[in-house]
Write an enzyme that holds these catalytic residues in place. Sequence first.
Site, mmCIF file in Angstrom:
data_model
loop_
_atom_site.group_PDB
_atom_site.id
_atom_site.type_symbol
_atom_site.label_atom_id
_atom_site.label_comp_id
_atom_site.label_asym_id
_atom_site.label_seq_id
_atom_site.Cartn_x
_atom_site.Cartn_y
_atom_site.Cartn_z
ATOM 1 N N SER A 103 6.283 6.891 4.063
ATOM 2 C CA SER A 103 5.484 7.754 3.184
ATOM 3 C C SER A 103 4.019 7.737 3.595
ATOM 4 C CB SER A 103 5.612 7.294 1.730
ATOM 5 O OG SER A 103 5.092 5.982 1.583
ATOM 6 N N ASP B 21 -0.427 -20.484 -8.755
ATOM 7 C CA ASP B 21 0.829 -20.783 -9.450
ATOM 8 C C ASP B 21 1.823 -19.635 -9.327
ATOM 9 O OD1 ASP B 21 -0.088 -23.290 -10.628
ATOM 10 O OD2 ASP B 21 -1.354 -22.027 -11.913
ATOM 11 N N ASN C 136 -5.247 3.381 0.842
ATOM 12 C CA ASN C 136 -5.177 4.722 1.431
ATOM 13 C C ASN C 136 -4.918 5.769 0.355
ATOM 14 O OD1 ASN C 136 -5.616 3.920 4.140
ATOM 15 N ND2 ASN C 136 -3.522 3.152 4.212
ATOM 16 N N GLU D 228 7.019 -3.265 -10.099
ATOM 17 C CA GLU D 228 7.738 -2.024 -9.807
ATOM 18 C C GLU D 228 7.283 -0.907 -10.733
ATOM 19 O OE1 GLU D 228 11.893 -2.675 -10.776
ATOM 20 O OE2 GLU D 228 11.459 -2.590 -12.932
ATOM 21 N N GLY E 191 10.650 -1.209 -0.691
ATOM 22 C CA GLY E 191 11.912 -1.678 -0.120
ATOM 23 C C GLY E 191 12.056 -3.181 -0.106
ATOM 24 N N GLY E 192 10.948 -3.890 -0.290
ATOM 25 C CA GLY E 192 11.027 -5.335 -0.457
ATOM 26 C C GLY E 192 10.586 -6.182 0.719
ATOM 27 N N ASN F 18 1.846 4.517 4.791
ATOM 28 C CA ASN F 18 1.214 3.273 5.213
ATOM 29 C C ASN F 18 1.926 2.603 6.385
ATOM 30 O OD1 ASN F 18 -0.890 3.464 3.432
ATOM 31 N ND2 ASN F 18 0.008 2.136 1.884
ATOM 32 N N LYS G 119 0.669 -3.282 5.724
ATOM 33 C CA LYS G 119 1.714 -2.888 6.666
ATOM 34 C C LYS G 119 1.355 -3.178 8.116
ATOM 35 C CE LYS G 119 4.860 -0.710 4.003
ATOM 36 N NZ LYS G 119 6.320 -0.974 4.031
#
Length: 327
Positions: free
Chosen positions: A82, A176, A317, A208, A184-185, A84, A56
């Site tokens: 949350s 590869d 973390n 996920e 959230g992507g 990070n 992050k």
Amino acid sequence: MSGKLHIGINDVLKAKSRIRQFVHATPVFTSSTFDQRYGRRFYFKAENLQKTGSFKARGALNAVTALLESNRSIPGVVTHSSGNHGQALAWAAQIRGLKCAVVAPNTSPTVKLDAIRGYGADVVICEPTPISRQETCDRVANDKGYHFVPPYDDLDVIAGQGTIAVEFLEQIPQLDAILVPTSGGGMVAGIAVAAKSIKPDIRVFIVEPNGKDVERSLVAGERLWPNPPRVLDTIADGIRLQQLGHVTWPIIQEVVDKQVFTVNNEQIIDGMKFAFERMKLVVEAASGAGVAAAMSERMHNMDASICHVGVILCGGNTDIEHLPWYT
């Protein structure tokens, strides 16, 4: 960048230039034991060793730096996180001389909240729902005049996360595929844009927790999550959000593989344990999800042409006083 739906490799390279002075070029680890056991060559990109303990830092610093390039008069920044992204934004704000506030759900690990405060930011606690997070964040932004920096739904954040792929492919050009733990992507969107610009045939996969169900939406070509979204019941607090973001979604839909790796808590623990015991790396549960995906039946059944697989160890973390296999 605010008027664009998508970003490109030039945005990622610009981000790399902005942040390279302050972030680590994180190492890549391998394990012959893991390769022999699971039948491919795996490369673990150790963002758990990044500044603030997660990937992050890249997106937060790029977003804050880009913001100051366009507006030097802002007093501070605010976000919801949350843990990070909150740590990363607090660190980035400290570097750039800005004040910072972080709205965090009351389920956030204490170790992460303490770290946020350690970087000089104020922590504001909210209920653990997406609506409460955003409403509390909006209130703080209005009260203090701070600029909101989203944890993932921001093109500068996404571009910063994309620098992982540029760096990874410089280190391991034969990759590869890349497995990316996803909330959230923002990270998977940035990695996919950059990786596919450099190496168009590379495949980028979402990892996920149970209940996120991204594959159903990707195959349908539309967002199929319930409204309001719910917080997933997973030990991986860093990837607990159910939905992909509105900014990240169209990017992911275009450039990320439609096959998704879904892992449960037991598999995540197995992934964490392997990293701790065999690789000697402290990782959090979201990183364990990436390792678990590499161990999974779906990976075992992948086409044999996918020989070299990257795994993003997205953060480290974790609260070592409350490791999930002891609870």
